[in-house]
Design a protein around this motif. Structure first.
Motif, PDB file in Angstrom:
ATOM      1  N   GLU A 102     -45.497  -0.357   6.297  1.00 43.76           N
ATOM      2  CA  GLU A 102     -45.964  -0.542   4.930  1.00 43.76           C
ATOM      3  C   GLU A 102     -45.138  -1.627   4.239  1.00 43.76           C
ATOM      4  OE1 GLU A 102     -44.579   2.120   6.201  1.00 43.76           O
ATOM      5  OE2 GLU A 102     -43.010   2.917   4.871  1.00 43.76           O
TER       6      GLU A 102
ATOM      7  N   TYR B  32     -55.117   0.346  11.299  1.00 48.89           N
ATOM      8  CA  TYR B  32     -53.945   0.892  10.624  1.00 48.89           C
ATOM      9  C   TYR B  32     -54.278   0.846   9.134  1.00 48.89           C
ATOM     10  CZ  TYR B  32     -51.951  -0.077  15.162  1.00 48.89           C
ATOM     11  OH  TYR B  32     -51.721  -0.116  16.512  1.00 48.89           O
ATOM     12  N   PHE B  34     -53.837   2.021   4.971  1.00 51.25           N
ATOM     13  CA  PHE B  34     -52.831   2.266   3.942  1.00 51.25           C
ATOM     14  C   PHE B  34     -53.506   2.504   2.596  1.00 51.25           C
ATOM     15  CE2 PHE B  34     -49.176   0.665   6.405  1.00 51.25           C
ATOM     16  CZ  PHE B  34     -49.834  -0.058   7.384  1.00 51.25           C
ATOM     17  N   TRP B  35     -52.834   3.302   1.761  1.00 52.29           N
ATOM     18  CA  TRP B  35     -53.174   3.402   0.351  1.00 52.29           C
ATOM     19  C   TRP B  35     -51.941   3.032  -0.478  1.00 52.29           C
ATOM     20  CZ3 TRP B  35     -57.545   3.709  -2.302  1.00 52.29           C
ATOM     21  CH2 TRP B  35     -58.697   4.194  -1.667  1.00 52.29           C
ATOM     22  N   TYR B  36     -52.222   2.212  -1.523  1.00 53.57           N
ATOM     23  CA  TYR B  36     -51.196   1.826  -2.474  1.00 53.57           C
ATOM     24  C   TYR B  36     -51.695   2.154  -3.882  1.00 53.57           C
ATOM     25  CZ  TYR B  36     -49.008  -1.019   1.211  1.00 53.57           C
ATOM     26  OH  TYR B  36     -48.399  -1.456   2.355  1.00 53.57           O
ATOM     27  N   PHE B  46     -46.411   2.024  -2.222  1.00 52.11           N
ATOM     28  CA  PHE B  46     -46.965   2.650  -1.031  1.00 52.11           C
ATOM     29  C   PHE B  46     -47.151   4.146  -1.267  1.00 52.11           C
ATOM     30  CE2 PHE B  46     -47.667   3.695   3.262  1.00 52.11           C
ATOM     31  CZ  PHE B  46     -46.810   4.734   3.628  1.00 52.11           C
ATOM     32  N   LYS B  49     -50.040   6.275   4.854  1.00 48.22           N
ATOM     33  CA  LYS B  49     -50.643   5.441   5.886  1.00 48.22           C
ATOM     34  C   LYS B  49     -51.131   6.288   7.045  1.00 48.22           C
ATOM     35  CE  LYS B  49     -46.201   4.426   8.150  1.00 48.22           C
ATOM     36  NZ  LYS B  49     -45.233   3.344   8.505  1.00 48.22           N
ATOM     37  N   TYR B  50     -52.137   5.768   7.735  1.00 48.70           N
ATOM     38  CA  TYR B  50     -52.602   6.336   8.996  1.00 48.70           C
ATOM     39  C   TYR B  50     -52.339   5.321  10.094  1.00 48.70           C
ATOM     40  CZ  TYR B  50     -55.496   7.790  12.830  1.00 48.70           C
ATOM     41  OH  TYR B  50     -55.932   8.143  14.087  1.00 48.70           O
ATOM     42  N   ILE B  51     -51.589   5.773  11.090  1.00 53.41           N
ATOM     43  CA  ILE B  51     -51.327   4.918  12.245  1.00 53.41           C
ATOM     44  C   ILE B  51     -52.001   5.498  13.483  1.00 53.41           C
ATOM     45  CG2 ILE B  51     -49.544   3.866  13.691  1.00 53.41           C
ATOM     46  CD1 ILE B  51     -49.657   2.832  10.805  1.00 53.41           C
ATOM     47  N   CYS B  91     -56.887   0.357  -1.207  1.00 53.55           N
ATOM     48  CA  CYS B  91     -56.920   0.661   0.210  1.00 53.55           C
ATOM     49  C   CYS B  91     -56.650  -0.639   0.969  1.00 53.55           C
ATOM     50  CB  CYS B  91     -58.307   1.209   0.562  1.00 53.55           C
ATOM     51  SG  CYS B  91     -58.546   1.669   2.276  1.00 53.55           S
ATOM     52  N   THR B 100     -52.644  -7.981   6.626  1.00 51.46           N
ATOM     53  CA  THR B 100     -53.179  -6.892   5.817  1.00 51.46           C
ATOM     54  C   THR B 100     -54.304  -7.396   4.917  1.00 51.46           C
ATOM     55  OG1 THR B 100     -50.992  -5.871   5.775  1.00 51.46           O
ATOM     56  CG2 THR B 100     -52.593  -5.103   4.154  1.00 51.46           C
TER      57      THR B 100
END
Lengths: 114, 112
Positions: A102, B32, B34-36, B46, B49-51, B91, B100
Motif C-alpha cells: 500500500e 491486488y 486496495f481501499w483508501y 490506506f 487491501k486484498y492480496i 478503490c 496503481t
C-alpha cells in the motif's frame, strides 16, 4: 514519525513560471510517487521512483520533471507552468514498488496556475 | 487494459445503518485491490487491501471488503455507519507489472 510531508501547501503561479514541489518521507520506504488529483478523475500518476537513483514516467508526465534526491526526498518540478496544471498534487511512498504494498500519502499541494 | 470503476458518485446513509461503497475492476492476471479514504484537505489514507487468501478482508475503523472474483468486485462495507465516516473513498487496483489505477472516488455522506 511525520510520515510523508510536502511543501508548500498552497501555491499560485502565473503561466510560464516555474516551481518545485518538495516531498520527504521518514518511513525508510524505497519507492516514491507523484500524483495529481482532479475532480471526477481520481488520482493519476505523474512519475515514480522505484528506488533511490531511478525514476520512471507515469500516465501524465508531460510538463513535469522529477528528482530523487536521496532515499527520503523526491521533488517534482514544473518548468513552465500552464493553466492545465492547476490541480492538487500528492506525493506518496511505499515499502517497495511491488504490487502488494500500500501507499502512504502526504497532505497535498494545491496549485493554481493563472 | 487495467481499470477500476466506482459506479456511484455519492452514497447517503443514516448513522447506525450498514453502508456499502461499490467497486468493480478489470485486470489481466491476479488483482491486488486496495481501499483508501480521503478526509477534507488531507491526503489519502490506506484502509485495507486484498492480496490473496480469504475473500473477506478486514481493515481500519471497522471497515471490511469482500473480494468476488466471478463478479470482479471489491465492495467496501461497514455494519454500522458513523457520521465521522463521511469522506471520499477510493478503490484502487494493481496487477503484476502495472502501476496503481485509482477509481474516480465515491463520496460517502452519513447523516445523524
Amino acid at each position: 514519525n511525520a510520515g510523508v510531508t510536502q511543501t508548500p501547501k498552497f501555491q499560485v503561479l502565473k503561466t510560464g513560471q516555474s516551481m518545485t514541489l518538495q516531498c520527504a518521507q521518514d518511513m525508510n520506504h524505497n519507492s516514491m510517487y507523484w500524483y495529481r488529483q482532479d475532480p471526477g478523475m481520481g488520482l493519476r500518476l505523474i512519475y515514480y521512483s522505484a528506488s533511490e537513483g531511478t525514476t520512471d514516467k507515469g500516465e501524465v508526465p508531460n510538463g513535469y520533471n522529477v528528482s530523487r534526491l536521496n532515499k527520503r526526498e523526491f521533488s517534482l518540478r514544473l518548468e513552465s507552468a500552464a493553466p492545465s496544471q492547476t490541480s492538487v498534487y500528492f506525493c506518496a511512498s511505499s515499502e517497495a514498488v511491488a504490487e502488494i504494498y500500500e501507499q502512504y500519502f502526504g497532505p497535498g499541494t494545491r496549485l493554481t496556475v493563472t | 487494459a487495467q481499470s477500476v470503476a466506482q459506479p456511484e458518485d455519492q452514497v447517503n446513509v443514516a448513522e447506525g445503518n450498514p453502508l456499502t461503497v461499490k467497486c468493480t475492476y478489470s485486470v489481466s492476471g491476479n488483482p491486488y485491490l486496495f481501499w483508501y479514504v480521503q478526509y477534507p484537505n488531507r491526503g489519502l489514507q490506506f484502509l485495507l487491501k486484498y492480496i490473496t487468501g480469504d475473500n473477506l478482508v478486514k481493515g481500519s475503523y471497522g471497515f471490511e471488503a469482500e473480494f468476488n472474483k466471478s463478479q470482479t468486485s471489491f465492495h467496501l462495507k461497514k455494519p454500522s455507519a458513523l457520521v465521522s465516516d463521511s469522506a471520499l473513498y477510493f478503490c484502487a487496483v494493481r496487477a503484476r507489472g502495472f502501476k496503481t489505477i485509482f477509481g474516480a472516488g465515491t463520496r460517502l455522506f452519513v447523516k445523524a
